[in-house]
Design an enzyme around this catalytic site. Structure first.
Site, short mmCIF file in Angstrom:
data_model
loop_
_atom_site.label_atom_id
_atom_site.label_comp_id
_atom_site.label_asym_id
_atom_site.label_seq_id
_atom_site.Cartn_x
_atom_site.Cartn_y
_atom_site.Cartn_z
N THR A 188 7.00 8.33 2.79
CA THR A 188 7.51 8.79 4.09
C THR A 188 8.08 7.18 4.49
OG1 THR A 188 5.28 8.01 4.86
CG2 THR A 188 6.46 10.60 4.68
N GLY A 189 8.68 7.07 5.42
CA GLY A 189 9.16 5.83 5.80
C GLY A 189 9.66 4.51 5.04
N GLY A 190 11.21 5.42 4.45
CA GLY A 190 10.94 4.86 3.26
C GLY A 190 12.89 4.30 2.78
N GLY A 234 11.87 -1.94 4.14
CA GLY A 234 11.13 -2.49 4.10
C GLY A 234 10.28 -2.04 2.91
N ILE A 235 8.47 -2.03 3.46
CA ILE A 235 7.83 -1.56 2.14
C ILE A 235 8.36 -0.59 1.02
CG2 ILE A 235 5.77 -0.90 1.49
CD1 ILE A 235 4.63 -2.62 3.08
N SER A 286 -4.19 -1.51 6.32
CA SER A 286 -3.97 -2.80 6.63
C SER A 286 -4.99 -3.18 6.53
CB SER A 286 -3.16 -2.73 8.27
OG SER A 286 -2.90 -3.76 8.00
N TYR A 323 -4.18 -0.69 16.76
CA TYR A 323 -3.41 -0.67 15.11
C TYR A 323 -4.32 -0.46 14.57
CZ TYR A 323 -0.52 -1.97 11.15
OH TYR A 323 -0.52 -2.30 10.14
#
Length: 249
Positions: free
Chosen positions: A12-14, A17-18, A137, A150
């Site tokens: 996900t969120g691919g 960035g990372i 994080s 966050y």
């Protein structure tokens, strides 16, 4: 390398960035890969960067109702999944007096609620064995000013790696996490600061890192590859800190 040959993976969120770098490394290790994102520009960039064999899906990490549709799309394309990298997230940094309920909910919807119900939706198609890696994080471990919401959202994910590990290991599903420190990704450009303020914030953050620099996405991706691979078969409920020593202060 072929550590992920025959594995089917969702990131996900691919699309930046990372996540994008992890997709590249997964492909290099032999995996079939699907990535998600919401920005049309980065979705297209990912298609071009990763090649036609990669499944690129527009999906909102905060949309609980949409998680079932994503799971159905993965099942139709791959038949099942061996690896999930829950990477999509948002960072908003501001003092407590500037928060409102809408912003608070947005952070928790994207970073906590959406991922939780995504895992629920994907459980029926997860193989045995399977690996789940959560991107948390260093902020959940340190008292950095302005990071309260966050950091709390990332602490929730760190709780998941322990509780869900105990719940799912009997089904052959391993949960682990990577906890990055400051990484040179587009995430920081989305914090809402002006260019001048962003540079100031970046320098302030860098000053809190004993290594004296931001990390690179490739350094996180390498750890995710390990946790997703059979090399980590005995690694359960663990968290790899990749933070340049920031969490030691």
């Amino acid at each position: 390398m072929d550590r992920l040959t025959g594995k089917r993976a969702l990131i996900t969120g691919g699309t930046s960035g990372i996540g994008l770098e992890t997709a590249r490394q997964f492909i290099g290790e032999g995996a079939r890969v699907a990535v998600t994102g919401t920005n049309p520009e980065t979705l297209e960039t990912a298609r071009k960067a990763l090649g036609p064999e990669v499944l690129v899906i527009k999906a909102d990490a905060a949309d609980v109702a949409g998680q079932k549709a994503l799971a159905d799309a993965i099942k139709q394309a791959f038949g099942g999944l061996d690896i999930i990298f829950v990477n999509a997230g948002v960072a908003l940094l501001k003092p407590i007096e500037q928060w409102d309920e809408t912003a608070f909910n947005r952070v928790f919807d994207i970073n906590v609620k959406g991922p939780y119900f995504l895992l629920q939706a994907l459980l029926p198609i997860l193989a045995n064995p399977a690996a789940i890696v959560l991107n948390t994080s260093v902020n959940a471990h340190i008292g950095m000013p302005n990071s309260s919401v966050y950091a709390a959202s990332k602490a929730a994910l760190q709780s998941f790696i322990r509780t869900l590990s105990g719940e799912l290991i009997g089904r052959g599903i391993r949960l682990n996490a990577v906890s990055p420190g400051p990484i040179a990704t587009p995430l920081y450009s989305k914090l809402g600061f002006s260019e001048t303020d962003l540079k100031s914030v970046a320098e302030s953050i860098k000053g809190q890192v004993p290594a004296g620099c931001f990390g690179e996405p490739s350094e996180i991706a390498k750890a995710v590859v390990f946790l997703a691979s059979d090399e980590a078969a005995y690694t359960v409920g663990s968290e790899i800190m990749i933070d340049g020593g920031m969490g030691t202060l």
